[in-house]
Design an enzyme around this catalytic site. Structure first.
Site, mmCIF file in Angstrom:
data_model
loop_
_atom_site.group_PDB
_atom_site.id
_atom_site.type_symbol
_atom_site.label_atom_id
_atom_site.label_comp_id
_atom_site.label_asym_id
_atom_site.label_seq_id
_atom_site.Cartn_x
_atom_site.Cartn_y
_atom_site.Cartn_z
ATOM 1 N N GLU A 1 -5.274 57.333 46.542
ATOM 2 C CA GLU A 1 -6.009 57.162 47.788
ATOM 3 C C GLU A 1 -6.078 58.474 48.567
ATOM 4 O O GLU A 1 -5.188 59.313 48.472
ATOM 5 C CB GLU A 1 -5.355 56.057 48.635
ATOM 6 C CG GLU A 1 -5.446 54.717 47.908
ATOM 7 C CD GLU A 1 -4.939 53.522 48.709
ATOM 8 O OE1 GLU A 1 -5.402 52.414 48.439
ATOM 9 O OE2 GLU A 1 -4.088 53.688 49.599
ATOM 10 N N CYS B 1 -6.189 63.853 54.220
ATOM 11 C CA CYS B 1 -4.840 63.625 53.710
ATOM 12 C C CYS B 1 -4.992 63.341 52.215
ATOM 13 O O CYS B 1 -5.600 62.341 51.842
ATOM 14 C CB CYS B 1 -4.244 62.427 54.457
ATOM 15 S SG CYS B 1 -2.599 61.963 53.908
ATOM 16 N N CYS C 1 4.863 57.573 43.210
ATOM 17 C CA CYS C 1 5.861 58.546 43.666
ATOM 18 C C CYS C 1 7.221 58.128 43.127
ATOM 19 O O CYS C 1 7.529 56.935 43.077
ATOM 20 C CB CYS C 1 5.909 58.589 45.194
ATOM 21 S SG CYS C 1 6.976 59.904 45.846
ATOM 22 N N CYS D 1 11.586 56.246 48.620
ATOM 23 C CA CYS D 1 11.999 56.040 50.017
ATOM 24 C C CYS D 1 11.728 54.568 50.352
ATOM 25 O O CYS D 1 10.644 54.055 50.089
ATOM 26 C CB CYS D 1 11.238 56.970 50.945
ATOM 27 S SG CYS D 1 11.507 58.710 50.545
ATOM 28 N N CYS E 1 8.530 53.287 52.402
ATOM 29 C CA CYS E 1 7.218 53.847 52.053
ATOM 30 C C CYS E 1 6.575 53.020 50.950
ATOM 31 O O CYS E 1 7.177 52.781 49.902
ATOM 32 C CB CYS E 1 7.387 55.288 51.593
ATOM 33 S SG CYS E 1 5.862 56.037 50.979
ATOM 34 N N CYS F 1 0.274 56.454 57.626
ATOM 35 C CA CYS F 1 1.406 57.078 56.936
ATOM 36 C C CYS F 1 2.232 56.052 56.191
ATOM 37 O O CYS F 1 2.643 55.037 56.744
ATOM 38 C CB CYS F 1 2.334 57.757 57.934
ATOM 39 S SG CYS F 1 1.545 59.033 58.878
#
Ligand code: SAH
Length: 350
Positions: free
Chosen positions: A87, A100, A107, A111, A114, A327
């Site tokens: 994205e 962004c 990933c 975390c 996230c 975010c």
């Protein structure tokens, strides 16, 4: 299959075969200065356009496009040649337009809060896949000029340094954006920060800190066990000294977890040591983390504690949270695989 933005000038010259050598320069300008698709490069003979079109199909196939914030925020989901989905988010502000971009599909940093981290790691993006996100944003931003690039989408950019750095160089040399207009955001991969420190373009560095004590950071940002806070702070001090760029600390405000006075005081101490700027991010909801964001009043108090100790602070605006574009909400694997069809689906918010 490599996309147009994975080609070097030599690769292009090879593709163009017997065409006069000035054609290579023309195609390069078409890709980077004018940001055109090969079929739009009407200064090329039709046969060459067709050849390039066939040889260099887009690396990013749009699966969905959604807008919010009165069309000032747009999020795309793109499917890559192997089915991975990433994205990209474009945000217009009165004084700038920022894209962004994602650096990996998924990933590996895990975390807890996230959404990308919750979905796991699929693969690194190539430089061309990173660059094509920028190209899409340049085109979509028109007639406005894309002014800033933040490597804050899916993935950990400094875990993909070998593909990240050539992309940064090309953004600088060929798309023509200044190093000061780019920011790399990292969870704190120290060897990557060291490589960035030694690299010739002083891009901005944002460190996703989120906790100022080892115990809490180990929990929220598991890579902290490998790269603990004192060593991370040292790398930040050196980054600032070598590049002249101020480092910023990102801090997602999580209710009852990292928003107490002790964390604020410790954060102020760390920020003072690095002379870092602190960016407070209201927590955006993600499916795998059933914890609330810090209430606004407490975010303000947290900010005052930092300011009283001489730290500069901003509170980040939450763009695109209604379209899962804010975010930590980029998690294309789950949603876009389900919506992926042979024809691109274009969603538009009313
Ligand atoms: N891996 C890099 C790049 C991702 S940037 C990094 O961690 O810096 C995405 C930013 O959003 C990071 O600062 C990340 O910590 C933050 N973030 C992640 N999940 C979030 C959430 N649910 N709410 C608010 N911010 C979040």
């Amino acid at each position: 299959m490599p996309g147009a933005y994975d080609q070097s000038q030599e690769d292009l010259a090879g593709l163009l075969g017997d065409a006069p050598s000035f054609r290579t320069r023309q195609v390069w300008d078409g890709l980077y200065r004018r940001v055109l698709r090969p079929s739009e490069m009407t200064d090329l003979p039709l046969a060459l356009r067709d050849l390039l079109d066939a040889a260099l199909p887009p690396a990013l196939e749009p699966v969905a496009e959604r807008s919010s914030d009165d069309d000032q925020t747009t999020k795309w989901s793109f499917r890559l040649h192997d089915g991975a989905v990433v994205e990209t988010v474009l945000m217009h502000y009165p004084d700038r337009s920022t894209v962004c971009v994602s650096s990996q599909a998924g990933c590996a940093m895990a975390c807890s809060f996230c959404a990308t981290g919750q979905s796991g790691f699929r693969r690194h993006l190539t430089s061309g896949e990173i660059l094509e996100q920028v190209a899409v944003a340049v085109r979509a931003a028109r007639p406005r000029r894309l002014s800033n690039i933040v490597f804050m989408g899916m993935g950990e950019p400094l875990a993909n340094f070998d593909n990240l750095w050539p992309a940064i160089e090309r953004i600088h040399d060929d798309f023509g954006l200044g190093a000061r207009s780019m920011t790399v955001s990292t969870v704190g991969i120290i060897p990557g920060i060291r490589r960035l420190t030694a690299a010739p373009l002083p891009v901005g560095l944002a460190v996703s800190l989120h906790a100022a004590t080892e115990e809490l950071r180990n929990e929220l940002v598991p890579i902290n066990k490998r790269y603990p806070i004192p060593a991370l702070m040292e790398a930040c001090v050196d980054y600032r000294a070598e590049t002249g760029r101020r480092v910023s600390f990102e801090w997602a405000m999580i209710d009852g977890i990292n928003d107490d006075d002790r964390q604020a005081e410790e954060l102020a101490r760390l920020a003072t040591g690095v002379r870092a700027h602190v960016n407070l991010i209201p927590l955006n909801p993600t499916p795998g983390y059933p914890v609330r964001g810090t209430p606004r009043a407490r975010i303000e108090e947290f900010r005052s504690i930092l300011e009283q100790r001489g730290t500069t602070v901003t509170i980040r605006s939450t763009r695109g949270s209604d379209i899962d574009a804010a975010c930590g909400q980029l998690a294309a694997t789950a949603t876009a695989t389900a919506t992926a069809t042979a024809t691109p689906v274009v969603l538009r918010e009313p």
